[in-house]
Design an enzyme around this catalytic site. Structure first.
Site, PDB file in Angstrom:
ATOM      1  CG  ASN A  68      -6.450  38.744  72.534  1.00 10.41           C
ATOM      2  OD1 ASN A  68      -7.374  38.846  71.745  1.00 10.41           O
ATOM      3  ND2 ASN A  68      -5.251  38.340  72.170  1.00 10.41           N
ATOM      4  CB  SER A 118      -0.883  42.030  63.527  1.00 10.65           C
ATOM      5  OG  SER A 118      -0.474  41.404  64.705  1.00 10.65           O
ATOM      6  N   GLY A 170     -16.729  46.314  64.249  1.00 17.30           N
ATOM      7  CA  GLY A 170     -15.920  45.536  65.201  1.00 17.30           C
ATOM      8  C   GLY A 170     -15.274  46.408  66.267  1.00 17.30           C
ATOM      9  CE  LYS A 182      -4.615  40.927  60.283  1.00 16.65           C
ATOM     10  NZ  LYS A 182      -5.668  41.750  59.678  1.00 16.65           N
ATOM     11  CE1 TYR A 238      -5.477  38.157  62.571  1.00 16.96           C
ATOM     12  CE2 TYR A 238      -3.526  38.037  63.974  1.00 16.96           C
ATOM     13  CZ  TYR A 238      -4.542  38.767  63.405  1.00 16.96           C
ATOM     14  OH  TYR A 238      -4.631  40.114  63.653  1.00 16.96           O
TER      15      TYR A 238
HETATM   16  P1  NAD Z   1     -13.220  42.458  65.162  1.00 13.59           P
HETATM   17  O1  NAD Z   1     -13.482  41.027  64.880  1.00 13.59           O
HETATM   18  O2  NAD Z   1     -13.870  43.073  66.345  1.00 13.59           O
HETATM   19  O3  NAD Z   1     -13.589  43.332  63.875  1.00 13.59           O
HETATM   20  C1  NAD Z   1     -13.471  42.834  62.554  1.00 13.59           C
HETATM   21  C2  NAD Z   1     -14.773  43.160  61.838  1.00 13.59           C
HETATM   22  O4  NAD Z   1     -14.693  42.692  60.493  1.00 13.59           O
HETATM   23  C3  NAD Z   1     -15.992  42.480  62.464  1.00 13.59           C
HETATM   24  O5  NAD Z   1     -16.985  43.469  62.681  1.00 13.59           O
HETATM   25  C4  NAD Z   1     -16.437  41.449  61.434  1.00 13.59           C
HETATM   26  O6  NAD Z   1     -17.836  41.263  61.446  1.00 13.59           O
HETATM   27  C5  NAD Z   1     -15.939  42.093  60.139  1.00 13.59           C
HETATM   28  N1  NAD Z   1     -15.656  41.157  59.034  1.00 13.59           N
HETATM   29  C6  NAD Z   1     -14.887  40.044  59.061  1.00 13.59           C
HETATM   30  N2  NAD Z   1     -14.836  39.489  57.839  1.00 13.59           N
HETATM   31  C7  NAD Z   1     -15.576  40.265  57.020  1.00 13.59           C
HETATM   32  C8  NAD Z   1     -15.902  40.224  55.637  1.00 13.59           C
HETATM   33  N3  NAD Z   1     -15.469  39.244  54.837  1.00 13.59           N
HETATM   34  N4  NAD Z   1     -16.708  41.183  55.122  1.00 13.59           N
HETATM   35  C9  NAD Z   1     -17.177  42.189  55.914  1.00 13.59           C
HETATM   36  N5  NAD Z   1     -16.901  42.287  57.224  1.00 13.59           N
HETATM   37  C10 NAD Z   1     -16.103  41.340  57.769  1.00 13.59           C
HETATM   38  O7  NAD Z   1     -11.631  42.641  65.245  1.00 13.59           O
HETATM   39  P2  NAD Z   1     -10.777  43.908  65.735  1.00 13.59           P
HETATM   40  O8  NAD Z   1     -10.114  43.547  67.005  1.00 13.59           O
HETATM   41  O9  NAD Z   1     -11.591  45.131  65.641  1.00 13.59           O
HETATM   42  O10 NAD Z   1      -9.648  43.904  64.620  1.00 13.59           O
HETATM   43  C11 NAD Z   1      -9.774  44.670  63.439  1.00 13.59           C
HETATM   44  C12 NAD Z   1      -8.620  44.338  62.519  1.00 13.59           C
HETATM   45  O11 NAD Z   1      -7.383  44.576  63.201  1.00 13.59           O
HETATM   46  C13 NAD Z   1      -8.585  42.856  62.100  1.00 13.59           C
HETATM   47  O12 NAD Z   1      -8.154  42.793  60.755  1.00 13.59           O
HETATM   48  C14 NAD Z   1      -7.539  42.274  63.030  1.00 13.59           C
HETATM   49  O13 NAD Z   1      -6.920  41.154  62.467  1.00 13.59           O
HETATM   50  C15 NAD Z   1      -6.558  43.424  63.169  1.00 13.59           C
HETATM   51  N6  NAD Z   1      -5.756  43.373  64.407  1.00 13.59           N
HETATM   52  C16 NAD Z   1      -6.388  43.272  65.609  1.00 13.59           C
HETATM   53  C17 NAD Z   1      -5.633  43.192  66.780  1.00 13.59           C
HETATM   54  C18 NAD Z   1      -6.301  43.058  68.118  1.00 13.59           C
HETATM   55  O14 NAD Z   1      -5.615  42.702  69.086  1.00 13.59           O
HETATM   56  N7  NAD Z   1      -7.602  43.321  68.252  1.00 13.59           N
HETATM   57  C19 NAD Z   1      -4.216  43.229  66.721  1.00 13.59           C
HETATM   58  C20 NAD Z   1      -3.615  43.365  65.471  1.00 13.59           C
HETATM   59  C21 NAD Z   1      -4.396  43.442  64.309  1.00 13.59           C
HETATM   60  N1  UFG Z   2      -1.588  35.705  78.511  1.00 17.91           N
HETATM   61  C1  UFG Z   2      -1.776  35.041  79.707  1.00 17.91           C
HETATM   62  N2  UFG Z   2      -3.012  34.510  79.944  1.00 17.91           N
HETATM   63  C2  UFG Z   2      -4.059  34.632  79.082  1.00 17.91           C
HETATM   64  C3  UFG Z   2      -3.851  35.327  77.856  1.00 17.91           C
HETATM   65  C4  UFG Z   2      -2.592  35.841  77.611  1.00 17.91           C
HETATM   66  O1  UFG Z   2      -0.869  34.911  80.509  1.00 17.91           O
HETATM   67  O2  UFG Z   2      -5.156  34.120  79.358  1.00 17.91           O
HETATM   68  C5  UFG Z   2      -0.279  36.319  78.239  1.00 17.91           C
HETATM   69  C6  UFG Z   2       0.414  35.782  77.001  1.00 17.91           C
HETATM   70  O3  UFG Z   2       1.197  34.671  77.306  1.00 17.91           O
HETATM   71  C7  UFG Z   2       1.226  37.024  76.577  1.00 17.91           C
HETATM   72  C8  UFG Z   2       0.357  38.214  77.003  1.00 17.91           C
HETATM   73  O4  UFG Z   2      -0.507  37.683  78.013  1.00 17.91           O
HETATM   74  O5  UFG Z   2       2.425  37.088  77.302  1.00 17.91           O
HETATM   75  C9  UFG Z   2      -0.487  38.794  75.890  1.00 17.91           C
HETATM   76  O6  UFG Z   2      -1.243  37.761  75.263  1.00 17.91           O
HETATM   77  P1  UFG Z   2      -2.442  38.092  74.258  1.00 17.91           P
HETATM   78  O7  UFG Z   2      -3.043  36.808  73.848  1.00 17.91           O
HETATM   79  O8  UFG Z   2      -3.343  39.122  74.857  1.00 17.91           O
HETATM   80  O9  UFG Z   2      -1.705  38.820  73.051  1.00 17.91           O
HETATM   81  P2  UFG Z   2      -0.552  38.301  72.065  1.00 17.91           P
HETATM   82  O10 UFG Z   2       0.595  39.259  72.199  1.00 17.91           O
HETATM   83  O11 UFG Z   2      -0.266  36.870  72.238  1.00 17.91           O
HETATM   84  O12 UFG Z   2      -1.248  38.471  70.648  1.00 17.91           O
HETATM   85  C10 UFG Z   2      -2.056  39.618  70.321  1.00 17.91           C
HETATM   86  C11 UFG Z   2      -3.111  39.209  69.308  1.00 17.91           C
HETATM   87  C12 UFG Z   2      -2.470  38.827  68.023  1.00 17.91           C
HETATM   88  C13 UFG Z   2      -1.603  39.947  67.552  1.00 17.91           C
HETATM   89  C14 UFG Z   2      -0.585  40.322  68.601  1.00 17.91           C
HETATM   90  C15 UFG Z   2       0.240  41.515  68.188  1.00 17.91           C
HETATM   91  O13 UFG Z   2      -3.867  38.118  69.793  1.00 17.91           O
HETATM   92  O14 UFG Z   2      -3.461  38.612  67.063  1.00 17.91           O
HETATM   93  O15 UFG Z   2      -1.248  40.644  69.819  1.00 17.91           O
HETATM   94  O16 UFG Z   2      -0.584  42.549  67.818  1.00 17.91           O
HETATM   95  F1  UFG Z   2      -0.974  39.561  66.436  1.00 17.91           F
END
Ligand code: NAD
Ligand code: UFG
Length: 338
Positions: free
Chosen positions: A203, A127, A10, A157, A153
């Site tokens: 996002n 997160s 991922g 966490k 979601y």
């Molecule tokens: P992502 O979806 O790109 O990566 C997650 C990976 O996990 C994917 O490759 C998916 O195929 C794999 N996966 C999901 N369920 C599975 C399972 N049951 N068995 C095996 N593989 C599985 O997401 P990411 O952005 O790389 O996020 C990674 C982790 O970080 C996630 O747990 C996410 O919740 C957490 N996180 C992400 C963000 C963000 O903004 N990207 C913020 C906070 C926390």
């Molecule tokens: N926003 C916009 N337009 C968009 C998307 C977002 O204005 O199309 C704004 C939101 O209102 C916020 C900021 O941009 O003020 C960031 O929004 P994101 O959706 O990019 O991120 P969030 O902070 O809402 O949430 C993200 C992840 C969550 C995670 C959190 C903290 O989506 O899973 O960051 O790590 F939990």
């Protein structure tokens, strides 16, 4: 170290595999490719010149995953596997509870079943969402968690952190770290790997790059009436390679027990500021319209980063301009993703 990376194909996982290889660790990836492509790992191999061991296994398939774990030995486990789309978790909560909690429980059961006296440390992808409606700024690891989480979601966490805390309490030899990411953005500077969201991005950063590339017509700015400098929401955007390197640093933590640690920059950035930073690297205006607030959004969220400095000896080194430049390089060189 030999490191199991669940979800390593991922977005954050693939960048972390790269950072592990750069530090001469040996990553072994388990991923079911439910939200990723094997191409991410092919490209990490290409960038580093190193092969990557990959296993296509669903962590929730205990039969398959536990037999894999019985044959393997790891010094540490980076547990990224899980689903992450906030909106989808509201529409389909059971999918999220089953996969995110199920995969974590399956992983911990596999470790408990091992006869090793020194179990691998687990580093879990948590997160900033666990802070819910906590208004203390900057958010420290002692800020209240759990209250005001607005979606399933976020609860997964919070619950997984609780499961890790209880598992450590029951087995003092066990070490677990929950890294609470703030808002990871950007891509590796090669432009070969990056964020590849399925469908329309939820996002902000990937939405902006897709508008800039012409794939989407305009950005909706969700509210300009917050009590912030320009009225738009403030977040702590952190370069994904900084997040990746934070995981490598966490491998060196020797204190036993459970630790929750923020991974952020400590800097708050508004939506308009991020948009302006992207416009500077893209070289043209990015169309937007202000729309009502998105339900569940908070005004402001940024990290206190002192614990990460103290425990991991790590702090972020890349700024917003670099994150935007790297995200744009990835988007413009890979308009269709992988
Ligand atoms: P992502 O979806 O790109 O990566 C997650 C990976 O996990 C994917 O490759 C998916 O195929 C794999 N996966 C999901 N369920 C599975 C399972 N049951 N068995 C095996 N593989 C599985 O997401 P990411 O952005 O790389 O996020 C990674 C982790 O970080 C996630 O747990 C996410 O919740 C957490 N996180 C992400 C963000 C963000 O903004 N990207 C913020 C906070 C926390
Ligand atoms: N926003 C916009 N337009 C968009 C998307 C977002 O204005 O199309 C704004 C939101 O209102 C916020 C900021 O941009 O003020 C960031 O929004 P994101 O959706 O990019 O991120 P969030 O902070 O809402 O949430 C993200 C992840 C969550 C995670 C959190 C903290 O989506 O899973 O960051 O790590 F939990």
């Amino acid at each position: 170290m030999r490191v199991l990376v669940t979800g390593g194909a991922g977005y954050i996982g693939s960048h972390t595999v790269l950072a592990l290889l750069e530090q001469e660790h040996i990553p072994v990836v388990v991923d079911n490719l439910s939200n990723s492509s094997i191409e991410s790992l092919n490209r990490v191999s290409e960038i580093t010149g190193k092969p990557i061991e990959f296993h296509n296994i669903d962590l929730c398939d205990e039969h398959a995953f536990h037999s894999f774990m019985r044959e393997q030995s790891f010094d540490a486990i980076l547990h990224f596997a899980g689903f992450k789309a906030v909106g989808e978790s509201v529409a389909n909560p059971l999918k999220y509870y089953k996969n995110n909690i199920g995969s974590t429980v399956s992983l911990l059961k596999a470790i408990n079943a091992s006869t090793s006296t020194s179990p691998p440390k687990v580093i879990f992808s948590s997160s900033a969402t666990v802070y819910g409606s906590s208004t203390e700024l900057p958010l420290t690891e002692t800020s209240k968690t759990g209250d005001g989480i607005t979606n399933p979601y976020g609860y997964t966490k919070f619950v997984c952190e609780r499961i890790l805390t209880d598992t450590v309490a029951a087995n003092p030899a066990f070490q677990a770290i929950a890294l609470r990411y703030f808002n990871p953005i950007g891509a590796h500077e090669s432009g070969r790997i990056g964020e590849d969201p399925a469908g329309i991005p939820d996002n902000l950063a990937p939405f902006i790059t897709q508008v800039a590339s012409g794939k989407l017509s305009e950005l909706s700015v969700f509210g300009d009436d917050y009590d912030t400098a320009d009225g738009t929401g403030i977040r702590d955007y952190i370069h994904v390679m900084d997040v990746a390197e934070g995981h490598v640093a966490a491998l060196g933590v020797s204190e036993p027990g459970f630790h929750a640690i923020n991974l952020g920059t400590g800097q708050g950035t508004t939506v308009f500021e991020l948009l302006t930073a992207f416009e500077a690297v893209v070289g043209s205006p990015i169309p937007y319209a202000v729309t009502p607030r998105r339900p569940g959004d908070i005004a402001e969220c940024y990290a206190d980063t002192s614990l990460a400095k103290k425990l991991l000896g790590w702090s972020s080194t890349r700024d917003i301009s670099k994150a935007c430049a790297d995200a744009w390089r990835w988007q413009s060189q890979n308009p269709q993703g992988y």
